[in-house]
Scaffold this motif. Structure first.
Motif, PDB file in Angstrom:
ATOM      1  N   LEU A 167       1.390   5.066   6.926  1.00  0.00           N
ATOM      2  CA  LEU A 167       1.120   3.649   6.657  1.00  0.00           C
ATOM      3  C   LEU A 167       2.139   2.768   7.366  1.00  0.00           C
ATOM      4  N   LEU A 178       0.825  -1.203   0.000  1.00  0.00           N
ATOM      5  CA  LEU A 178       0.000   0.000   0.000  1.00  0.00           C
ATOM      6  C   LEU A 178       0.866   1.263   0.000  1.00  0.00           C
ATOM      7  N   VAL A 179       1.990   1.211   0.694  1.00  0.00           N
ATOM      8  CA  VAL A 179       2.919   2.352   0.654  1.00  0.00           C
ATOM      9  C   VAL A 179       3.365   2.599  -0.785  1.00  0.00           C
ATOM     10  N   LEU A 224      -0.047   8.901  -5.854  1.00  0.00           N
ATOM     11  CA  LEU A 224       0.055  10.341  -5.565  1.00  0.00           C
ATOM     12  C   LEU A 224       1.002  11.025  -6.551  1.00  0.00           C
ATOM     13  N   GLU A 225       2.115  10.353  -6.849  1.00  0.00           N
ATOM     14  CA  GLU A 225       3.053  10.983  -7.779  1.00  0.00           C
ATOM     15  C   GLU A 225       2.434  11.155  -9.160  1.00  0.00           C
ATOM     16  N   ALA A 275       0.325   3.889  -2.829  1.00  0.00           N
ATOM     17  CA  ALA A 275      -0.056   5.268  -2.511  1.00  0.00           C
ATOM     18  C   ALA A 275       0.978   6.241  -3.078  1.00  0.00           C
ATOM     19  N   THR A 276       2.249   5.867  -2.965  1.00  0.00           N
ATOM     20  CA  THR A 276       3.313   6.732  -3.478  1.00  0.00           C
ATOM     21  C   THR A 276       3.171   6.922  -4.982  1.00  0.00           C
ATOM     22  N   THR A 284      -5.206   4.824  -4.566  1.00  0.00           N
ATOM     23  CA  THR A 284      -4.266   3.826  -4.061  1.00  0.00           C
ATOM     24  C   THR A 284      -4.731   2.412  -4.435  1.00  0.00           C
ATOM     25  N   VAL A 323       1.884  17.555  -3.127  1.00  0.00           N
ATOM     26  CA  VAL A 323       1.977  16.136  -3.471  1.00  0.00           C
ATOM     27  C   VAL A 323       3.163  15.450  -2.794  1.00  0.00           C
ATOM     28  N   GLY A 334      -1.651  12.923  -7.934  1.00  0.00           N
ATOM     29  CA  GLY A 334      -1.947  13.658  -6.711  1.00  0.00           C
ATOM     30  C   GLY A 334      -2.542  15.038  -6.976  1.00  0.00           C
TER      31      GLY A 334
END
Lengths: 402, 402
Positions: B47, A39-40, A47-48, A43-44, A273, B36, A51
Motif C-alpha cells: 500500500l 488503509l494501511v 489482518l491482526e 488493513a493492519t 479492510t 498473518v 486474518g
C-alpha cells in the motif's frame, strides 16, 4: 491447434498498451485522494484481528460477505439513502459490475425486454446485449428518467403484450448526464412501475458523489424494497481497484441472487479492510473527495466551454466524475474519438453510451476524476484541435495567439 | 410484487446458518497456517508503495492483473511446473473458479460435449450443467485420467460425429481422489488429445500441495501451451478467501478470455499484497503448510480406518486437502450426508462429485484441512455412529468400551 471456441463470442481484446496521455475514459479516480495511510492502518488492524479467517472461503461471515461491512452499510444506507434493510438483505459483490451481472442473470433470458435510460452506462448496454435482451431506451431530462417517456414506453410494450423484466435506472448522479432524479420524479417512476408490475433495478454507484453531499431517498427506500433491487459500490468513493460493491434485495430474491453467486466469495482482504476503515473514515473522506472532484469538474467544464464554445452543449455536473457533451451537427463523435486517441486523448464516444448509437454519435463522455487540472486543460485543448482538424469546428485561433 | 425471474434458475439458496461442528465440506484451510504477520507487512509495504494506483481500475498493470504478481508467477510456473510463458500469457482471476467460468464461457455453448474425469470437482460439474453441456465421464486410476478410458470415449464420440470442446482434468492432486497423473500418462493423454484435435483444460489448483513438494511437468508445459489452457490458484496455498487465481493461455485465446472478463479487474489489494509477499515467503510457507496438511491427512486416514474398518475403501492421499472414500454396498452416501449433517458432521456426498450420481452414492469426500486433529477424530467417530445407526455398518463397540 485452433481452438473451437463458441461462435458467438464478443470480439477478442487486444493486448493492453497503457493509458492515453489524456485519459478521459472509464471511471478512474483521483490518485491523491486514495487514503493510503488510513488503509494501511485499517488493513493492519483487520489482518491482526481476523486474518486467520482468510483460511475460510467466507471468513466467519457466510456467503453474503463480511458481516462487519454489511453492518456498516445497513447503517450508512439508512442514514444517507433512507433504505431500511438488514444484513441478510445485503450481499457484498466484487464491485457493482458484479451486481449488474447477478441481477441480470436472475432476470434476463434471451428475447426478454428491459427498459433503460436512453443514455446510460455502456457496460450495462453491452451486458444486456450479450444476454440477448431487447433494450428499450427512455429519455432523461433535468429531473432524471422521463416519467412521460417511461409511461409511453410501458404502454407501447403493453399493447405488444410485452412485460419488461425491469426498468434499469441510475437515478442519483446519472451516468453519463450527472442528473439527479428529483424526489417527485421518483414517486412518479415508482407508481408507473407498480401499475405495470415491472420491477426497478436501481444502480446507485455514484450516489455518494453529489457536490451537496445530500441526495434524495433511494427508490428502494421509497418502495420499501418491495419492487426494487438496489446496487451500490465503493469504487467511486474509495477506490475502483478494490472491487467492492453490494446488492440490496429482499428475500426470496436474495436467495436467487445468492444461488447465482458461485465465485467462492468476494475478496476478503478488501472487505475486512473496508469494514475497519469505513466506520471511522468514510464520511470525512467523502467530503474531501467531493471537493477534489467538484474542482476538477469545474476545470473540465470551463475548458470545454473555452475551447469548444457553441460547438458543444453542456450542463455543469452536480456530482460524479463525468461530463456529458452534446456536439453540433456535422461532428461524429465515433470518428472524433478515434482521431483523438491517435493524438493521445481518450474519450468515450456516445455511441457506446446510448441505446441508439446514431443518437450517440452526437455525444461524448469525459471522465475528469483521474487527470490533474493541467492534464484536463491540455487534453481538452488537444481534443478541440483534433475536432477542428477533422470537422472544421470549433474555430481555432492561430497558434501564436493562443 | 413477485419478480418475474428467469424460469431456468437454479434452486434459490437458503440463509446461511453457520459452519457445522465437524466441517469436512468445501476447501477451507488451516487457520493457523495463514501467514498473518507476513501478510500485514506485505500489505503495508504494497500500500505504501503503490496504494495510489488503487484509483485506477487496473492499477498501472492493465486488465490482465498486477504485473509484479504475474512476473512472480511466470518464474514460479517455470520452476515448479515447467511452464514457459510470458506475463502477456497470464491473466489474474478472482480465484480459479473465475478461471473456470471464463474458460467455460469461451468454449461451451448449450449442447456442446465436454470430457471430464468421472469423479471431479462438483463445482465444475454444476457449472457445465448450467451451460447446457453434455458431460462425458472417464475413469481415473492410480496414474490419473485413464488413457484407455479417454481413448474409448473419444472414439465413441467420433463415431457419433461429436468433437468435444475440451478435456477438463485436474491432473496434479486430483479432486477428489488426490491422485497425481504420472508423466507417462500425461504424454499419452496429450497424444490422444492431439490426435482427436480436442484441447485440454488443465485445472492445477492443488498442484503445490504434494507431500513431496515436487510434481510432474504441467500438461501445458509438455505441450508448450499449443493445445492446453491452464488455471491455478493461491486459494489452497495461501488462503481461499483472498480469491486470487490465474489462467495461462496463449494468444489469441487469451484475447478471447480477456474480452469475457468484464469485471473491472480482480481485487487489487490482494494482488499487490501477494506480489509483495510471494517472492520472499511463498516457498517456505508451502513447505510448512504441506507438513500441516500431511499430518492432518494422516489423522483423517487413520480415524477413518479405525472407525469404519472394511466398511470403506480408502487410499492415503499423496497431497491436497481431501480424502475420497468408497463405501460398502448398502450405504447410500447422499442419505449418509443428510443424516450426518443433523449430527453436526458435514461431508460432501459423492453424487455431487461424480458425473454419474448413482455411482456417486457409493462415495463421499471429506476435507481435512480446516478442523484440528481432535475435531477430525471426533467427527469421524460421529460419522461412523451415524452410518451405523442408518445402515447397520460399521459395527460399533458398546459405548463404554470406546
Amino acid at each position: 491447434m485452433t481452438f473451437a471456441l463458441r461462435p458467438d463470442l464478443p470480439p477478442p481484446s487486444a493486448k493492453w498498451t497503457g493509458l492515453s496521455k489524456h485519459h478521459f475514459v472509464g471511471g478512474n479516480n483521483d490518485a491523491g485522494a486514495v487514503p493510503v495511510a488510513e488503509l494501511v492502518a485499517a488493513a493492519t488492524r483487520a489482518l491482526e484481528r481476523e486474518g486467520h479467517t482468510l483460511a475460510n472461503y467466507f471468513m466467519h461471515s457466510g456467503p453474503q460477505g463480511h458481516r462487519g461491512l454489511r453492518e456498516f452499510l445497513v447503517a450508512k444506507l439508512a442514514r444517507d439513502a433512507g433504505i431500511v434493510c438488514t444484513v441478510d438483505e445485503l450481499l457484498i459483490t466484487s464491485g457493482s459490475l458484479h451486481g449488474l451481472d447477478l441481477v441480470n442473470a436472475a432476470f434476463v433470458a434471451p428475447g426478454d425486454t428491459v427498459i433503460v435510460e436512453r443514455s446510460t452506462y455502456g457496460g450495462s448496454i453491452t451486458r444486456l446485449q450479450r444476454l440477448g435482451a431487447r433494450i428499450v431506451g427512455v429519455d432523461v431530462d433535468a429531473d432524471g428518467l422521463s416519467a412521460q417517456g417511461l409511461s409511453d414506453a410501458l404502454d407501447a410494450l403493453q399493447r405488444e403484450g410485452v412485460r419488461p423484466k425491469f426498468i434499469y435506472t441510475i437515478p442519483t448522479v446519472h451516468n453519463p448526464t450527472a442528473t439527479v432524479m428529483s424526489a417527485a420524479r421518483r414517486a412518479e417512476i415508482l407508481a408507473l412501475a407498480h401499475r405495470h408490475a415491472v420491477p426497478i433495478f436501481e444502480d446507485d454507484c455514484y450516489a455518494d458523489l453529489t457536490w451537496s453531499g445530500t441526495r434524495p431517498p433511494a427508490l428502494y427506500a421509497l418502495d420499501g424494497g418491495e419492487n426494487v433491487v438496489h446496487i451500490g459500490s465503493f469504487s467511486k468513493t474509495v477506490a475502483p481497484a478494490l472491487r467492492v460493491g453490494w446488492i440490496v434485495a429482499r428475500w426470496p430474491l436474495m436467495g436467487h441472487l445468492l444461488s447465482l453467486k458461485v465465485d467462492g466469495g468476494s475478496g476478503a482482504l478488501e472487505q475486512m479492510t473496508l469494514a475497519q476503515w469505513c466506520p471511522r473514515h468514510f464520511d470525512a473522506h467523502a467530503v474531501q473527495l467531493r471537493a477534489v472532484l467538484e474542482a476538477k469538474s469545474r476545470t473540465m467544464f470551463d475548458a470545454l466551454q473555452a475551447q469548444f464554445g457553441d460547438t458543444i452543449r453542456i450542463a455543469p455536473p452536480i456530482g460524479g466524475i463525468f461530463q456529458w457533451v452534446e456536439v453540433a451537427d456535422g461532428i461524429d463523435t465515433t470518428r472524433l474519438a478515434q482521431a483523438a486517441l491517435q493524438a493521445g486523448v481518450a474519450i468515450n464516444p456516445g455511441a457506446e453510451w446510448m441505446t441508439d448509437p446514431e443518437q450517440g454519435r452526437r455525444h461524448f463522455r469525459v471522465c475528469f476524476a483521474q487527470p490533474d487540472h493541467d492534464n484536463l486543460r491540455e487534453g481538452v485543448a488537444r481534443l478541440a484541435e483534433v475536432c477542428h482538424r477533422t470537422f472544421g469546428v470549433p474555430a481555432r485561433a492561430p497558434l501564436a495567439h493562443r
